[in-house]
Enzyme design. Sequence first.
Site, PDB file in Angstrom:
ATOM      1  N   GLN A 143       0.945  -1.119   0.074  1.00 28.63           N
ATOM      2  CA  GLN A 143      -0.037  -0.044   0.056  1.00 28.63           C
ATOM      3  C   GLN A 143       1.041   1.226  -0.101  1.00 28.63           C
ATOM      4  OE1 GLN A 143      -4.013   0.473   2.204  1.00 28.63           O
ATOM      5  NE2 GLN A 143      -2.505   1.558   3.590  1.00 28.63           N
ATOM      6  N   SER A 166       1.043   6.369   2.765  1.00 25.46           N
ATOM      7  CA  SER A 166       1.717   7.130   3.753  1.00 25.46           C
ATOM      8  C   SER A 166       2.955   7.983   3.082  1.00 25.46           C
ATOM      9  CB  SER A 166       2.287   6.749   4.733  1.00 25.46           C
ATOM     10  OG  SER A 166       0.928   6.185   5.548  1.00 25.46           O
ATOM     11  N   SER A 217       4.267  -1.519   4.214  1.00 32.38           N
ATOM     12  CA  SER A 217       4.825  -2.870   4.576  1.00 32.38           C
ATOM     13  C   SER A 217       4.985  -4.037   3.378  1.00 32.38           C
ATOM     14  CB  SER A 217       3.567  -3.353   5.702  1.00 32.38           C
ATOM     15  OG  SER A 217       3.292  -2.580   6.544  1.00 32.38           O
ATOM     16  N   GLU A 257      -9.169  -1.525   5.978  1.00 38.31           N
ATOM     17  CA  GLU A 257      -7.911  -1.259   6.769  1.00 38.31           C
ATOM     18  C   GLU A 257      -8.333  -1.445   8.412  1.00 38.31           C
ATOM     19  OE1 GLU A 257      -3.611   0.799   7.417  1.00 38.31           O
ATOM     20  OE2 GLU A 257      -5.295   1.453   6.050  1.00 38.31           O
ATOM     21  N   GLU A 315      -4.456   8.969  18.100  1.00 43.85           N
ATOM     22  CA  GLU A 315      -4.964  10.261  18.156  1.00 43.85           C
ATOM     23  C   GLU A 315      -5.998  10.510  16.966  1.00 43.85           C
ATOM     24  OE1 GLU A 315      -1.851   9.950  20.804  1.00 43.85           O
ATOM     25  OE2 GLU A 315      -1.825   9.560  18.552  1.00 43.85           O
TER      26      GLU A 315
END
Length: 711
Positions: free
Chosen positions: A462, A465, A497, A580, A694
């Site tokens: 994926q 990020s 990953s 996910e 968060e």
Amino acid sequence: MGIGTTEEHQALADSVRGLATRTTEHAALAGQGILGLHLPEGCGGQGYGLLELCVALEALGERRVPGPYLPAVLTSATLTWPGPAHPTGGAVGGASLIAGLADGSMTAAVALTAVLPAGGGDPGRVLALGSPEADLFLLPVDGRGWAVLDRADVAAEPADGVDLDRPLCSVAARAVPADRVLGEVPVRELAAVLLGADACGVAAWAVRTAAGHAKVREQFGRPIGQFQGVKHRVAAALVTLEQARAAVWDAARALDTAPGDGLGDEVRPAADVAGGGLGDEVKLAVAVAGVLGTEAAVRCAADAIQVLGGIGYTFEHDAHRYYRRALSDRMLAGDPGPWAEEVAGLAVAGVRRAMEPDLPEEAAAVRDVIRAEAESLRAEEPPARLGRFAREGWIMPYLSRPWGRDASPLEQVIIHQEFRDLERPNLGIAAWAVPSIVRYGTREQQERFLPKTFTGEIVWCQLFSEPGAGSDLAGLATKATRVEGGWSLTGQKIWTSLAQYAHWGICLARTSPEKAKHNGITYFLVDMASPGVTVRPLKEINGDEVFNEVFLDDVFVPDDLVVGAVDEGWRVARDTLSHERVALGDSWGPGSQHTDMAELIATLPPVRQSQREQAGRLWAEGQAISALGLRVTLSKLSDSRADAATASSVRKLLGMRHAQAISEFCWSLAPASRHWNRMILATRAFTIGGGTTEVQLNIIAERALGLPRDP
């Protein structure tokens, strides 16, 4: 969702709330049948169970209804356990006592905190929930279990308590007639569950009130609900509430299904049912509720006062009354510490709570078909079986055909049960990518990628990020420039990953930088062997190399590898992220579960009391997370359109914290263990990956509670 998961439970809760809004009179509750929900019809009840009673108690707790209803239903529940157990003979027969409590003509007081000597004289006093003018007193009797006594048999006086809406009394027994002794009945356990249900109502009011205030109260020119500290406090309170609801719900259903729970119409003498105890699995479920149920109300009510500020600390607002009720419920149900020790003892002894849904009658026919398919697959050699898994849609059966089986929620549950030993392949990242390709991809994309993905021939990563856009995914900077026949991608991805092993990646890149932040993003499928793709593994805290940096340097992606419409990739990405977050919520990582902790403790010398208590709290949290998952399943079975997003976010948040806490605790017990040395480091990633703690709190606060987004 409330404690109840079905439409019928929701309707019951709404009805009770409506009644409590109009009146809080004890007679009105009795007149509507609320005091007899759990009682046999032959004793003047409605013929339901403790779960339905808990649904009603939660609704009454939300309205902080005063009066004697809780000791009344606790006493009648005791008198109908098991068989039902009740006193016979004397001036008042057992059935009359139960009927009187159900119709409101009799009231009760219940002592839960001490044991009375059986003899006469001055035995001292115990604290009881209820009025000294009650008709019946349910008291523990030294060496003889419990007894239900008339007012004439006791000396009762008013007692001071923190709860302003519910009386307490101090009680001493003058006499304990033999025909009023019930024997060993689970009063303490019933009290923990019923008080836990009342506490869930208190906590629900506190969360709703705090969220409502945070939406409208302005400071420094904006609603305080935009401040992350407030937002996270309220979201964490909701998480605490949902965990408590799951624990109380599971304990109530465990008591309802306990062997010999005796909620029938037969009336038998107390002597016939002496020693009517609970099985270990039921004890475990109840003890978990004892740990989490009433404690949640104290925490949520305290947080509500904090969010309300000064006004919450005054008599001008009802917040202090809810906090008082929460403290009273916790005191009466018993300190969570001893409950936690009981949980630890049962868990280390090997007791396990099965989390299986009760399925409707039509499940039997569905199971016969699926079981036959499973037997056929077991007969295959592994390579042939894998091929059938892929071709027949067994790997992700909820997908539409031909990639899945269009399985209903009921079919999905049964497939999960019947295929447990068949070891269907773990798709990894592909489990998040495949549903998005099915929903938004072209037919050509589906036929090209999905069959080989299901058989493991294609491994995915994926590419979402970035160094400057982690949880803020829409802030990505990777750009895609239009070229002949497709797009040229340039940028850097991180925390990817297994990128060093992946054949293909799902990638987000900005195709229209002039558009708003969440617009102008496109979803691409990238061949990881393409020129310009560079993968650099990152060594993690535990020495592994799972994460990677990926550099994209003018990587060509043809037009036919765009998923969905150009500039509308954020919609596709949100679909991927939803899968996910559900997946991460279902798995807390290997070696980081409460069952592993219990197995470790069983191999060690006896641990200290403080450690037993900590272990029990951790087990209770883990079991409640499992119960949350079952509640989501049952909600889907009841209504396939039910939205599980909030529950999934709550599970993920609880699960990732829980994994870390388990690893830290187990490592403290076995610091020389290679496994726990590894896990205490590896689980640090759990509160970061797939959306940080968060970010999850923001999602819960904004989507579930409607708090304003940060500008």
